[in-house]
Structures are given as structure tokens and as C-alpha cells.
Scaffold this active site. Sequence first.
Site, short mmCIF file in Angstrom:
data_model
loop_
_atom_site.label_atom_id
_atom_site.label_comp_id
_atom_site.label_asym_id
_atom_site.label_seq_id
_atom_site.Cartn_x
_atom_site.Cartn_y
_atom_site.Cartn_z
N ALA A 46 -46.88 -53.27 20.18
CA ALA A 46 -45.51 -53.54 19.73
C ALA A 46 -44.83 -52.31 19.15
O ALA A 46 -43.67 -52.38 18.76
CB ALA A 46 -45.51 -54.66 18.69
N GLY A 47 -45.53 -51.19 19.13
CA GLY A 47 -44.95 -49.95 18.62
C GLY A 47 -44.04 -49.28 19.64
O GLY A 47 -43.89 -49.75 20.78
N GLY A 56 -45.99 -48.07 22.76
CA GLY A 56 -46.42 -49.26 23.49
C GLY A 56 -45.27 -49.93 24.22
O GLY A 56 -45.40 -50.32 25.39
N ASN A 102 -58.18 -43.17 10.33
CA ASN A 102 -58.28 -43.40 11.76
C ASN A 102 -59.69 -43.81 12.17
O ASN A 102 -59.87 -44.53 13.16
CB ASN A 102 -57.81 -42.16 12.52
N GLN A 143 -62.93 -50.11 17.24
CA GLN A 143 -62.42 -50.27 18.60
C GLN A 143 -63.40 -49.71 19.63
O GLN A 143 -63.57 -50.28 20.71
CB GLN A 143 -61.06 -49.60 18.73
N VAL A 155 -54.45 -42.10 22.87
CA VAL A 155 -53.13 -41.48 22.68
C VAL A 155 -52.87 -41.22 21.20
O VAL A 155 -52.27 -40.21 20.83
CB VAL A 155 -52.03 -42.39 23.27
N ASP A 164 -48.45 -32.40 26.37
CA ASP A 164 -48.37 -30.95 26.17
C ASP A 164 -48.23 -30.24 27.52
O ASP A 164 -47.46 -29.29 27.67
CB ASP A 164 -49.62 -30.46 25.45
N ARG A 169 -44.74 -30.68 28.70
CA ARG A 169 -43.85 -29.84 27.90
C ARG A 169 -43.92 -28.39 28.34
O ARG A 169 -42.90 -27.70 28.41
CB ARG A 169 -44.22 -29.96 26.42
N HIS A 172 -55.22 -31.22 20.96
CA HIS A 172 -53.83 -31.66 20.93
C HIS A 172 -53.32 -31.46 19.50
O HIS A 172 -53.28 -32.38 18.69
CB HIS A 172 -53.70 -33.12 21.35
#
Length: 350
Positions: A35-36, A39, A127, A134, A151, A181, A184, A209
Amino acid sequence: MRTHSLESVEILLTAYLQGTTVAKTPIRVAVTGAAGQIGYSLLFRIASGAMLGEDQPVILQMLEITPALGALKGVAMELEDGAFPLLEEIIQTDDPDVAFGDCGAALLVGAMPRKAGMERSDLLTANGGIFKPQGAALGRSALKDAKILVVGNPANTNSLIALSNAEGLEPGRFTAMTRLDHNRAIAQLSARLHAPVTDIRRMTIWGNHSTTQYPDLFHAEVAGRMAAEMVNDQAWIEGEFIPTVAKRGAAVIEARGFSSAASAANAAIEHIHDWHLGTPEGDWVSMAVPSDGSYGVPEGLMSSFPCVCKDGNYEIVQGLEIDEFSRGRIDASVGELIEERDAVRELGLI
């Protein structure tokens, strides 16, 4: 020898005679933090076939924290309203085992962002509380050949945490995203040389990253010529190109007040797309993968390399000559990854 039932042979024969194809089995795709912002930018493109192919049905298995399930319901409603032909089912859950159940692809987007005054150890601990369980759930519930992309930042080390706790899954099933990256870097080179992005091949992001990453112009090509030679300006490479690519995320936040979302989602789509369907002939992509010791990167470290993909597998490109300037940049970024690995090891996360 593989055998088919009489019924399956009849179905295939009928489809052949009618000039039609048999529908593919749906692939279950798990997305965390669904829901972010990232996402939300991801899900509709997955449902459209942009990630796994225009003839590949999908089942979206969306994971969110319990307080965000209401927002996730709204996302699911919009997905339903899209009437995507390839979208066979939508699952909404706050249970990782449900979200990762029999998934063939998993995009781990949800993470704890760094906040003002937060020490690195605090960020890694926060995290770890997300990616350690997970990873364990993926080990229990995902398909053994699942393609897993982390991600959420710090992506390399979050991926290392997840794979270290995913009993039953090969470490190589886990990757982290440096494709943003990579993209970019292509965009900045394109603007500098006034060359279309389609002329640029073999861009590489080495290492982490983070701001220590190394976008490499000495192996990139523009219309078949070495990019660094076409730029012909080492001061620009060191003073503008590398810092601009490495700090682009912060620049986006300063400009729009939010972190990169659509471009990050696009990069995640491209990462899985190329892993699943293959990289173009003569080109490669940047992927953070568990090191096999290539280019002096310690084995097992989650570091970005140039990779080619074929038949659903990836390989690190071998045999590239690394000059002294590039060696120093790669070593600096790898050194940061080693520090992060050692920190999460001390915290008991791996």
C-alpha cells in the site's frame, strides 16, 4: 521420459488445430509494503504483464502491516477496477506465510527508512526486525526457485539478512536492486552526450546501493564506443557523473518531498523482467547478487555486478579488466558492505 495424459494430449492437439495456445499457469507474485508509494506504482504494471510477460497470468499476494490493511483494501479495489485480463486473483494479508505462499516472484519493498538522528545500528536493527522473519517465511512458504528482489533500503544488507534466515532456499534466489542506479547512470550519460538511451549498453553499477556505489563508464558503450572515451573528461566523471548518480535519491526527495517511487517501481519491474525473460543479446544489467568471489568481492557478500540473464537464471559477467581508478572505487563500496555485514552479524541478524 516425460508422459502426458490422453486428456492433456487432446487439449494440446485441439489448441494446435484451432491455432490457439494453452493458457499459462498463473505465477504468484508477492509484494510487501503493497500500500506504499512504490508498491502502488508497482502493482498495476505487474497486473498489466509488464514484468513477467504479456501472456503470463498472475496472482497478486500483497503484504502489509496490520494498520495499513484498510489502505491495502483500497489498492485492491483499484486493481479490480482495472479489469486486467492477466490478473487472476488478489490476496490481501498481514501474514508473511500467506503472502509468500507458493510465490514464484517476491518483491520486498516495505522497509524502515532512516529517520533524523537514527544511528546506522538502529536502522539495521529495525530492518532486521522486518527482513529476518520475512526471510524465514520465504524459506517456509515460497517456491524453491522463486525470484526474490529486495527493494527496501539498505537493500543489499536487507537482502543478506533475508537470505541468511531463509532455510531451504538457495542464496542465489535472493537479489537486491541496483537497477534504479543503473537507469540513472544511463540517463545522465545520455544527457551529457546527447545520445538516445537506446544507444547505451553495458552500464554497470558496482558495490552497494548507497553513495559509495560505482557507476562504471569504462565498460559502458554508446553506439559501440567506450563511454568514458566519448565523454573524454575524467573531472566530469569524478566530480559530476558519479556523485549525481549516487546522490540522485536525495535530490529527488529535496525536489518533491518524497523518495523515488515510480522510477524505483520501474526499476524493480525491469529487474525481474530481465531475470525472468532474459537480457538483450550483447548487453548486461546491474544486479546485486551473492558474490561468488568475482572481481575480488568476498564470497557471499551481496554486491552489485554486471549480470546477464537467460532461461530464468543470471550469471556475473566475467573477464572484465578493472583499471586502477575503478578498482579503488569498487573496493571502497565493497568495504562499506563488509562493515554492514559485520554490523548485522554482531546484532545476531545473520
